[in-house]
Write an enzyme that holds these catalytic residues in place. Sequence first.
Site, PDB file in Angstrom:
ATOM      1  N   LYS A  52       0.840  -1.211   0.000  1.00  0.00           N
ATOM      2  CA  LYS A  52       0.000   0.000   0.000  1.00  0.00           C
ATOM      3  C   LYS A  52       0.870   1.255   0.000  1.00  0.00           C
ATOM      4  O   LYS A  52       0.645   2.198  -0.764  1.00  0.00           O
ATOM      5  CB  LYS A  52      -0.935  -0.008   1.232  1.00  0.00           C
ATOM      6  CG  LYS A  52      -2.081  -0.996   1.092  1.00  0.00           C
ATOM      7  CD  LYS A  52      -2.845  -1.211   2.393  1.00  0.00           C
ATOM      8  CE  LYS A  52      -3.845  -2.357   2.217  1.00  0.00           C
ATOM      9  NZ  LYS A  52      -4.513  -2.769   3.446  1.00  0.00           N
ATOM     10  N   GLN A  96      -4.669  -1.559   9.829  1.00  0.00           N
ATOM     11  CA  GLN A  96      -4.547  -2.861   9.167  1.00  0.00           C
ATOM     12  C   GLN A  96      -5.050  -3.983  10.074  1.00  0.00           C
ATOM     13  O   GLN A  96      -4.688  -4.055  11.249  1.00  0.00           O
ATOM     14  CB  GLN A  96      -3.070  -3.088   8.787  1.00  0.00           C
ATOM     15  CG  GLN A  96      -2.812  -4.372   8.033  1.00  0.00           C
ATOM     16  CD  GLN A  96      -3.451  -4.392   6.642  1.00  0.00           C
ATOM     17  OE1 GLN A  96      -3.421  -3.413   5.914  1.00  0.00           O
ATOM     18  NE2 GLN A  96      -4.048  -5.516   6.285  1.00  0.00           N
ATOM     19  N   ASP A 119     -11.144   2.846   4.313  1.00  0.00           N
ATOM     20  CA  ASP A 119     -11.419   1.410   4.176  1.00  0.00           C
ATOM     21  C   ASP A 119     -12.926   1.165   4.058  1.00  0.00           C
ATOM     22  O   ASP A 119     -13.352   0.060   3.716  1.00  0.00           O
ATOM     23  CB  ASP A 119     -10.907   0.652   5.417  1.00  0.00           C
ATOM     24  CG  ASP A 119      -9.672  -0.200   5.106  1.00  0.00           C
ATOM     25  OD1 ASP A 119      -9.430  -0.473   3.917  1.00  0.00           O
ATOM     26  OD2 ASP A 119      -8.972  -0.590   6.054  1.00  0.00           O
TER      27      ASP A 119
END
Length: 292
Positions: A52, A96, A119
């Site tokens: 990412k 994460q 997200d």
Amino acid sequence: MILLDGKKVSEQLLEELKVEVEKLASEGKKIPHLAVILVGNNPASETYVASKIKTCERIGFKATLIRLADTVEEVNLLDKVQELNEDPEIDGFIVQSPLPKHISDDKVINAISPLKDVDGFHPENLGRMALNMPAFLPATPYGVLTLLDRYNISTAGKHCVVLGRSHIVGLPMSLLMVRNSKPGNCTVTICHSKTVDVKSHTLQADILIVATGQTESVTADMVKEGAVVVDVGISRVADASKKSGFRLAGDVKFDEVAPKCSYITPVPGGVGPMTIASLLKNTLEGVKRKIH
Ligand SMILES: NC(=O)c1ccc[n+]([C@@H]2O[C@H](COP(=O)([O-])OP(=O)(O)OC[C@H]3O[C@@H](n4cnc5c(N)ncnc54)[C@H](OP(=O)(O)O)[C@@H]3O)[C@@H](O)[C@H]2O)c1
């Protein structure tokens, strides 16, 4: 059979994002800045996060990695989330997963400002998405949607069967496919681990989206001739012929299912690359305030 080439489409998407970032920079506007909180050092998470950050840098985004020890107290993680919520330099951030067992995923997700939740996991974004209002869409389902769109796959009136109802993949995926939008307007069936006779449902699918985490469990006898099959699953399977000792496999038995399909995603190179590109698209859209 046509391969839904997520690697190729994600490259196109990233190129488009790069051009937009260059335009923002040339106009003296703010460059998108994504922050990633990584708790502990789970090897898979390390790989995802590194990818990412690298992709951000490649397209001209700013990226900040915040590492916390896996012993971090929940309250300290929540403080960090609050700090990022209030930091005007940060346009979007993610925490994460998976998180250590002593930390509540729900508490962390709920603490993230919906305006920075790139997200798309916050209940407000999920609710807005369900109601077809502007929202950050969860990156993986958003990636699948974009893939279907870029291949001009017609979805209206089709029967879409989604295997899996997780909050990050299956559930939002099914909501996106049923929405009155394009792609969308499907008649949707959702199957999960308690569904009786999954095969009787999958055999009716014009579009079959599989996100169960059950490696290579969807076999040719479960798929209708001409179906579009999207395999979200990704797992490691021991393979002595590989230098690494493993190969990557999806939830679909690709070799036997592919010949029956009109379109199918490979694993790897299907949904995976679309996920990162969609996360970055969310971040840019957040900067441009297209979302809320
Ligand atoms: N490519 C990417 O970017 C990406 C991103 C995210 C996830 N993934 C992969 O996608 C897969 C799914 O991820 P996830 O996070 O959604 O997994 P998850 O949280 O474990 O959820 C799996 C879902 O599948 C359902 N299920 C399990 N066995 C089933 C069966 N035999 N038939 C029908 N449904 C079944 C479960 O039902 P219950 O609800 O009843 O337990 C659950 O809803 C994993 O392989 C993961 O690694 C890939």
